[in-house]
Each structure stands twice: as structure tokens, then as C-alpha cells.
Scaffold this motif. Structure first.
Motif, PDB file in Angstrom:
ATOM      1  N   THR A  50       0.923  -1.213   0.173  1.00  0.00           N
ATOM      2  CA  THR A  50       0.028  -0.005   0.094  1.00  0.00           C
ATOM      3  C   THR A  50       1.005   1.327  -0.020  1.00  0.00           C
ATOM      4  O   THR A  50       1.711   1.418   0.805  1.00  0.00           O
ATOM      5  N   ASP A  51       0.561   2.270  -0.678  1.00  0.00           N
ATOM      6  CA  ASP A  51       1.124   3.463  -0.794  1.00  0.00           C
ATOM      7  C   ASP A  51       0.696   4.348   0.484  1.00  0.00           C
ATOM      8  O   ASP A  51      -0.315   4.490   0.701  1.00  0.00           O
ATOM      9  N   HIS A  61      -3.065   1.166  -3.776  1.00  0.00           N
ATOM     10  CA  HIS A  61      -2.138   0.047  -3.594  1.00  0.00           C
ATOM     11  C   HIS A  61      -0.896   0.822  -4.412  1.00  0.00           C
ATOM     12  O   HIS A  61      -1.010   1.554  -5.151  1.00  0.00           O
ATOM     13  N   ASN A  62       0.448   0.032  -4.039  1.00  0.00           N
ATOM     14  CA  ASN A  62       1.794   0.747  -4.631  1.00  0.00           C
ATOM     15  C   ASN A  62       1.985  -0.320  -5.990  1.00  0.00           C
ATOM     16  O   ASN A  62       1.389  -1.014  -6.477  1.00  0.00           O
ATOM     17  N   ARG A  63       3.087   0.175  -6.595  1.00  0.00           N
ATOM     18  CA  ARG A  63       3.617  -0.311  -7.813  1.00  0.00           C
ATOM     19  C   ARG A  63       3.879  -1.771  -7.867  1.00  0.00           C
ATOM     20  O   ARG A  63       3.490  -2.512  -8.437  1.00  0.00           O
ATOM     21  N   ARG A  64       4.497  -2.090  -6.739  1.00  0.00           N
ATOM     22  CA  ARG A  64       4.758  -3.587  -6.412  1.00  0.00           C
ATOM     23  C   ARG A  64       3.719  -4.358  -6.578  1.00  0.00           C
ATOM     24  O   ARG A  64       3.528  -5.464  -7.160  1.00  0.00           O
ATOM     25  N   TYR A  65       2.515  -4.050  -5.631  1.00  0.00           N
ATOM     26  CA  TYR A  65       1.476  -4.750  -5.659  1.00  0.00           C
ATOM     27  C   TYR A  65       0.754  -4.812  -7.254  1.00  0.00           C
ATOM     28  O   TYR A  65       0.227  -5.942  -7.677  1.00  0.00           O
ATOM     29  N   CYS A 104      -3.918   2.028  -8.501  1.00  0.00           N
ATOM     30  CA  CYS A 104      -2.546   1.884  -7.912  1.00  0.00           C
ATOM     31  C   CYS A 104      -1.785   3.303  -8.037  1.00  0.00           C
ATOM     32  O   CYS A 104      -1.868   4.138  -9.248  1.00  0.00           O
ATOM     33  N   ARG A 105      -0.973   3.963  -7.179  1.00  0.00           N
ATOM     34  CA  ARG A 105      -0.056   4.863  -7.353  1.00  0.00           C
ATOM     35  C   ARG A 105       1.369   4.324  -8.164  1.00  0.00           C
ATOM     36  O   ARG A 105       2.100   3.491  -7.400  1.00  0.00           O
ATOM     37  N   TYR A 106       1.535   4.500  -9.107  1.00  0.00           N
ATOM     38  CA  TYR A 106       2.473   4.073  -9.998  1.00  0.00           C
ATOM     39  C   TYR A 106       3.937   4.530  -9.602  1.00  0.00           C
ATOM     40  O   TYR A 106       4.933   3.838  -9.588  1.00  0.00           O
ATOM     41  N   GLY A 107       3.877   5.904  -9.090  1.00  0.00           N
ATOM     42  CA  GLY A 107       5.222   6.584  -8.742  1.00  0.00           C
ATOM     43  C   GLY A 107       4.946   8.004  -8.956  1.00  0.00           C
ATOM     44  O   GLY A 107       4.400   8.328  -9.903  1.00  0.00           O
TER      45      GLY A 107
END
Length: 457
Positions: free
Chosen positions: A294-295, A301-305, A368-371
Motif C-alpha cells: 500500500t502507498d 495499492h503501490n506499484r509492486r502490488y 494504484c499509485r505508480y510513482g
């Protein structure tokens, strides 16, 4: 890996006897002749369980146990006092010092080995949880050891399963001085009762009239909702065989009738403290897992997920012959927001942006937050036309209402650019789908921003 047992006794003959018994059962045995040695070995995490004599010259076993249980680094090591002292007051004193059990000499080999196996299994399970929770410390989650040391074990919720009025009335009366107690006289209903409520301890009579108490204990261990609830068995004095069987199937502790009220309270507190400690560990593990995917700023969700889960969603879409759309979003001129209003304002925008994303997508969609200021939305069972409608609705919701920053003191206009792509063929690498969405996003920004652009046909 064999469990490591520390035998602490100042009489060499006693040490040799216990060492021979345990080694015959393939335990790794270490020895200490005084309390100071025992504390030093435990501090180096060299043992899984301590068998501790009480009568020692420099520091008695009660004090050694108190020090072990007061130290967050050794609190979780099970301690069994093995002593010639046999009065109820001695047992209570040992349990109040933090001992996990109190065995009176001469101890039968069967009882000793069963207890050591039971407690070392519990220790190894706790060690696994502690190992999984190590990253919790690195990401700021509070370690539970200090709370466990300070926990009195009082204020628990207990389910007492007993069908003899003379027995459960006395037990409930004693326990109610420190805990909330529910009594279940129908064993066939006890498991449902336990599963529907959050209990810290189950106390089960093994002398139920028309029901096998051990079967109830076994069922509690097999059910997900009650698997981790400690069980304290109450048995008649001639029930050694059944008690040993109980320890094998997951009973945590036991008391023999006639039950000493102080020992009942002490053993209940011990089990409730342990339950709370392991619950804290499990919570930390869960928090670690959530934080890993999670971001922290936006809650998305974060980029890894996203990268791992996107593969699964693409495989499912291919197998079912369903479309899969992907939306890549970028906040326009985000650097100027940070430069003009400060990074706090930029964080405010990102948080509100995540809120508006959630309001604009379905429950099955993955956001998701990609970055940085880039985000990705994956939409299962969605073709390019429908994805374009969703993207346009989201674009309007962002541009149509200014974003509050600095706790509402200022409001600023924000726009976004969006690139769309779809999974084109079965087995297509998801990296290709992401690449096309990224190219479409680049076109949206190149063509003037604040717009939606779909992948080239």
C-alpha cells in the motif's frame, strides 16, 4: 530442527537425570548450574524452553523467572518450574512469577516430555510470527514485547464449558473477580458460541456427562475462528492419559480437581497474556503486509502490488475471453504545485486525487499509485469504449472542482492527462499493455494536457 532445552539446577545428579530423559527424545539439551548462567544463555537466544529448579543458592527460580519474563528480549521463552515444592501456594507463586507451568518432583517421563513438546511447539509458532514481524520495526510498527511485559492478564473474556452446576458456579465465581465469564452448559453449542464471539480463553471440563471434552478441544483447534484461542482443561486427578492426549491435540494448559482458586486465576492470566501477545504479533504481520503493498500517502495499492496483481488479472481475462482495460494517469504540472505551494500542498492534492479516483471506479477495479504523480487503474471486463467513458468522467471530476490545500486555506485548480490501452491478445505480456498506455499518456500531454487519449488502433 530439534528444540533446545535449558535445564537449570544446582544439583548435578538432577541435571544429569533430566538431560538423559530429554536427550532420549532427541531434544538438544543445555545446562546451567545457577540463575546468572541461565539468564545469560537466554539473553543470547540459545534456548526454546527453560526447565527451572527453584531452590538454588545465588538466585532462586522465582527470581530467575521474574527476570526472564520482565525482559522483552526473553519474555516469550516458556519456563517450566520443576521442583520438590508441592503446595498450592508454591505453584501460584511460580505462576505469578511468569512460569508457564509448574511440575512437582518426581515428574513422570511421559508428563515431562508431553509438556516440553507442547510448549516448544507453541514457542516455535511464536518465533515464526516474531520473525515475520521483524520488518514491522523497520517500518515503524510498535513491537508488542513491552506491552506483553506490562500486561496483567486481567480483563479477559472467558468461555467456560461445564455441565455440572456445582462446578461451573464455583469456577465462574472465582474467574469473575478478574474477567468477564460466559458459561455454556451445552457442549454441542459451545463451539458455535466460541466461534461467534471473541474470547481470550476457553476453559473446558473434560468430565462432561454426555460429551467428550477432548473432542470439543480438537474441534476448536480445527476451526479457523477458534484455532488460536488458548484452551485450559479441567480434569479429575486420575485423568493423566486424557490430559496427555489433550496436550497432543492442542490443549494449552490444565488443572486437576479440586481446583485451587488462586492457581485457576494464575493459569488463566498466563494464557490470556500469551493470547494477547500472539495477537499483537499477528496484527503486526498483517500491518507489515498491508504496508508492503500500500502507498502510505494515498492509501492506494503501490506499484509492486500492481505489477504482480496485473499479471493475475491479465491471465484471468485471457482464460475467460474477457476484455481488460488499463488507464495511466498523470497530474498536469505537478512540479509547479510543489514549487508554488510547497510539498505539503502537493501531498494534499495527491490524497484528494486518490479519493476522487475511488469515487469514479468500481469495486472490482484496481487503483494504484505508480510513482510520484502517476497512477494506474486496471479495469477487468472493460472494453476500450467503456474505459474511455470512465476516464472522461474522472477527468471532469478532477478539473471541475478545485483542490483544497493547507487545511482548506487555499484552493487550486488541478487537471490530469490520461492514456488508455487494452489487453489485445491472449497471453500478451502486461508490460506491453502498460507501454501502450504510457505512449497514449505521452500523446495526451504532448497534445495539450487535460485530456484522454486511447491507444492507437
Amino acid at each position: 530442527m530439534s528444540a533446545r532445552v535449558l535445564v537449570v539446577d544446582d544439583i548435578p545428579a538432577n541435571v544429569k537425570l533430566l538431560e538423559a530423559r530429554l536427550s532420549a527424545e532427541y531434544f538438544d539439551v543445555m545446562t546451567a548450574s545457577n540463575g546468572a548462567q541461565a539468564l545469560e544463555i537466554c539473553a543470547r537466544a540459545k534456548c526454546d524452553i527453560v526447565l527451572l529448579d527453584i531452590m538454588m543458592p545465588d538466585m532462586d527460580g522465582f527470581e530467575v523467572c521474574r527476570r526472564l519474563k520482565a525482559n522483552p528480549a526473553t519474555h516469550f521463552i516458556p519456563v517450566v518450574m520443576v521442583t520438590a515444592l508441592d503446595s498450592p501456594s508454591d505453584r501460584v507463586r511460580g505462576l505469578e512469577a511468569g512460569a508457564d507451568d509448574f511440575l512437582t518432583k518426581p515428574v513422570s517421563d511421559v508428563v515431562l516430555i508431553a509438556r516440553v513438546r507442547s510448549l516448544t511447539r507453541l514457542k516455535m509458532m511464536t518465533d515464526e510470527l516474531r520473525l515475520r514481524a521483524v520488518t514491522s520495526l523497520e517500518i515503524g510498527v510498535q513491537a508488542p514485547e513491552r506491552d506483553a511485559v506490562a500486561d496483567t492478564g486481567k480483563g479477559g473474556r472467558i468461555l467456560l464449558v461445564d455441565d455440572r452446576a456445582s462446578s461451573y458456579e464455583r469456577l465462574a465465581s472465582v474467574l469473575s473477580a478478574e474477567h468477564t465469564v460466559d458459561v455454556e452448559t451445552d457442549p454441542s453449542e459451545a463451539l458455535f458460541h466460541a466461534a461467534e464471539n471473541s474470547y481470550d480463553l476457553l476453559i473446558v471440563s473434560l468430565g462432561l456427562e454426555n460429551f467428550d471434552g477432548l473432542r470439543l478441544c480438537s474441534q476448536a483447534r480445527s476451526l479457523e475462528r477458534t484455532r488460536h484461542v488458548p484452551i485450559l482443561a479441567i480434569a479429575d486427578a486420575n485423568s493423566n492419559t486424557r490430559l496427555l492426549r489433550g496436550l497432543e491435540i492442542g490443549v494449552n494448559d490444565y488443572l486437576l480437581r479440586p481446583v485451587d482458586k488462586n492457581e485457576l486465576l494464575a493459569r488463566s492470566r498466563t494464557q490470556i497474556r500469551r493470547r494477547r501477545y500472539t495477537d499483537h504479533l499477528r496484527d503486526n504481520v498483517q500491518n507489515s503486509i498491508e504496508m508492503a503493498v500500500t502507498d502510505g500517502l494515498t492509501g492506494l495499492h503501490n506499484r509492486r502490488y500492481m505489477e504482480s496483481h496485473l499479471v493475475t488479472l491479465a491471465e484471468q481475462a485471457s482464460l475467460r475471453g474477457k476484455p481488460l482495460a488499463l488507464m495511466m494517469l498523470d497530474i498536469d504540472f505537478f512540479k509547479s504545485i510543489n514549487d508554488g505551494y510547497g510539498h505539503d500542498a502537493g501531498d494534499d492534492v495527491l490524497r484528494e486525487f486518490a479519493v476522487r479516483i475511488r469515487k469514479s471506479i468500481r469495486g472490482i477495479d484496481l487503483a494504484c499509485r505508480y510513482g510520484g504523480e502517476e497512477f494506474v487503474i486496471v479495469m477487468p471486463e472493460t472494453n476500450l469504449h467503456v474505459a474511455g467513458m470512465v476516464a472522461e468522467r474522472l477527468r471532469r471530476s478532477i478539473a471541475g472542482e478545485p483542490f483544497a490545500v493547507h487545511k482548506g486555506a487555499k484552493r487550486i485548480d488541478v487537471t490530469i492527462s490520461i492514456g488508455l490501452s487494452i489487453l489485445e491478445r491472449k497471453g500478451e505480456p502486461v508490460a506491453d499493455v502498460l507501454k501502450r498506455a504510457d505512449i497514449a499518456l505521452y500523446r495526451a500531454k504532448h497534445d495539450g494536457r487535460n485530456r484522454v487519449v486511447a491507444q492507437a488502433a
